[in-house]
Design an enzyme around this catalytic site. Structure first.
Site, PDB file in Angstrom:
ATOM      1  N   ASP A  15       6.512  -2.882 -12.752  1.00  0.00           N
ATOM      2  CA  ASP A  15       6.429  -4.021 -11.819  1.00  0.00           C
ATOM      3  C   ASP A  15       5.803  -5.247 -12.467  1.00  0.00           C
ATOM      4  OD1 ASP A  15       7.592  -2.730  -9.678  1.00  0.00           O
ATOM      5  OD2 ASP A  15       5.687  -2.141  -8.752  1.00  0.00           O
ATOM      6  N   ARG A  95     -10.324  -3.225  -6.154  1.00  0.00           N
ATOM      7  CA  ARG A  95      -9.625  -4.512  -6.045  1.00  0.00           C
ATOM      8  C   ARG A  95     -10.541  -5.729  -6.145  1.00  0.00           C
ATOM      9  NH1 ARG A  95      -5.382  -2.469  -8.097  1.00  0.00           N
ATOM     10  NH2 ARG A  95      -4.227  -1.068  -6.729  1.00  0.00           N
TER      11      ARG A  95
HETATM   12  N1  ARG Z   1      -4.568   3.525   0.779  1.00  0.00           N
HETATM   13  C1  ARG Z   1      -5.517   3.210  -0.240  1.00  0.00           C
HETATM   14  C2  ARG Z   1      -6.248   1.946   0.068  1.00  0.00           C
HETATM   15  O1  ARG Z   1      -5.717   1.118   0.765  1.00  0.00           O
HETATM   16  C3  ARG Z   1      -4.895   3.166  -1.619  1.00  0.00           C
HETATM   17  C4  ARG Z   1      -3.774   2.158  -1.811  1.00  0.00           C
HETATM   18  C5  ARG Z   1      -3.096   2.184  -3.180  1.00  0.00           C
HETATM   19  N2  ARG Z   1      -2.504   3.462  -3.440  1.00  0.00           N
HETATM   20  C6  ARG Z   1      -1.659   3.738  -4.454  1.00  0.00           C
HETATM   21  N3  ARG Z   1      -1.274   4.975  -4.590  1.00  0.00           N
HETATM   22  N4  ARG Z   1      -1.243   2.813  -5.267  1.00  0.00           N
HETATM   23  O2  ARG Z   1      -7.359   1.742  -0.375  1.00  0.00           O
END
Ligand code: ARG
Length: 403
Positions: A15, A95
């Site tokens: 990506d 993040r």
């Molecule tokens: N659901 C989790 C969150 O929002 C992880 C999201 C990303 N998951 C992944 N397999 N790329 O924190």
């Protein structure tokens, strides 16, 4: 006129590689990639070369593991922050660290845009854009995956081939995986059916119960002011401590979680998680709180832990509420100092014992032996006054449970 600059949060996967080329084409821009290491097992070898080969003018790679553990994971641990009561939030906590550096680099490089590779229906796009928007208000967020024409992985691969973008010929992994030192998040494929049991091959860092050792491992963790400081008497730096617990917990199959959760964007999704170290640490921390916190603080902490988890999950790390909650926990957790003994065995972490420098547990008050110091006679007067309002209600208004 100089081309606009775009800093791209880059993993080196399909990506984000396609994204680099796509941005060059659509924005006639100079691309700087930024890759942050958060202690994932997957090595970042070749990422720089790949970014340059894909068309970036500069590739920045930084190890943010210590910042991540010390300033993001540990405060969340001290706050007891588990999303919907269970998820230690490896992805949600990762993040803001990445987005913070992305924002800083965008400012330093004089970039007009900061781009990320998140899709249009997840939480991660929100976390990136709230953070960049707050920390670098002059930088515009771009989310090419929300805008571009590709509808499948195959179309992206075709585009990559057309533009000589190096793509690994590896067999397609059916899962979408996000990994860092605090845990691994795994979704997609068969996992999208919440009735389907997670296949064993979806897990990457924990043993199955069947493969876990037949002998338990017992460990002792020490916390000071709500933060873990040592393992089995040995003082360890935060990153080392978490890495060691990941290893031990992973071997015993501890820290697996299968969760249907409420996303910020309004849908329910099913994901599985592996977070051996974080799971052990949360358990030990909670146990220590039980003998060090008084009841009013414990009760309010439980409520605020949930608030804390919600704001982390919702991308509001850099918010006033987060700062305020940290202040609450910094103050109230000063007494959360002591040790917890934990057994790791067949997929379970179990507390076997706990002791604290300033424990509120008083054996002379709790004991049922002759050593008992509790004033039993005082209970009579206590109950008289404690029950007075209830007796008054029943006498005046009758039984509130009656129809
Ligand atoms: N659901 C989790 C969150 O929002 C992880 C999201 C990303 N998951 C992944 N397999 N790329 O924190």
């Amino acid at each position: 006129m100089a081309k606009p600059k775009i800093v791209v949060a880059y993993s080196g996967g399909l990506d984000t590689s396609v994204m680099v080329r796509w941005l060059i084409e659509h924005y006639d821009a100079e691309i700087i990639t930024f890759t942050g290491n958060l202690g994932q097992q997957k090595e970042l070898i070749g990422v720089e070369e790949k970014a340059i080969a894909t068309g970036a003018s500069k590739a920045i790679i930084e190890d943010l593991t210590e910042d991540f553990v010390v300033n993001f994971c540990f405060p969340a641990l001290r706050a007891g922050a588990l999303y919907e009561g269970v998820y230690p939030m490896a992805t949600s906590l990762g993040r803001p660290v990445l987005a913070k550096r992305l924002a800083e680099i965008a400012i330093r490089e004089g970039a007009t845009y900061a781009a990320h590779g998140c899709t249009g229906k997840g939480n991660d796009q929100v976390r990136f854009e709230t953070t960049v928007g707050a920390l670098a208000p002059g930088v515009v967020s771009l989310a090419p995956l929300r805008a571009w024409e590709f509808k499948s992985r195959e179309e992206e691969i075709e585009y990559a081939k057309l533009h000589n973008i190096p793509v690994k010929a590896s067999k397609e992994n059916p899962y979408s995986i996000d990994e860092n030192i605090w845990g691994t998040s795994i979704e997609c494929g068969i996992l999208e059916d919440p009735w389907a049991a997670p296949p064993e091959d979806a897990y990457t860092r924990t043993s199955s119960v069947a493969d876990a050792p037949d002998e338990p491992t017992t460990i002792e963790l020490r916390f000071e002011a709500g933060l873990p400081v040592s393992l089995d008497g040995e003082t360890l730096a935060p990153v080392e401590l978490v890495a060691k617990l990941n290893e031990l917990g992973g071997m015993h199959g501890v820290g697996r979680l299968d969760l249907v959760e409420n996303r910020l964007v309004g849908i329910k999704s099913r994901e599985i998680y592996e977070a051996p170290g974080a799971t052990i640490l949360h358990l030990a921390h909670k146990e220590l709180e039980r003998i060090t916190l008084d009841k009013p603080v414990m009760d309010l902490s439980a409520h605020l832990s949930q608030q804390y988890a919600n704001l982390v999950y919702n991308g509001l790390w850099f918010s006033p509420l987060k700062a305020g909650l940290d202040a609450f926990f910094a103050k109230t957790q000063r007494v959360v100092t002591g040790e917890v003994r934990i057994q790791l065995f067949k997929g379970q972490a179990t507390a076997l014992g706990r002791k604290a420098d300033h424990s509120l547990y008083d054996e002379s008050l709790a004991t049922y032996t002759a050593a008992d110091q509790f004033d039993h006679t005082a209970a009579e007067g206590f109950i008289k006054i404690f029950s007075l309002p209830l007796k008054t209600v029943h006498r005046v208004q009758g039984n509130p449970l009656a129809d």
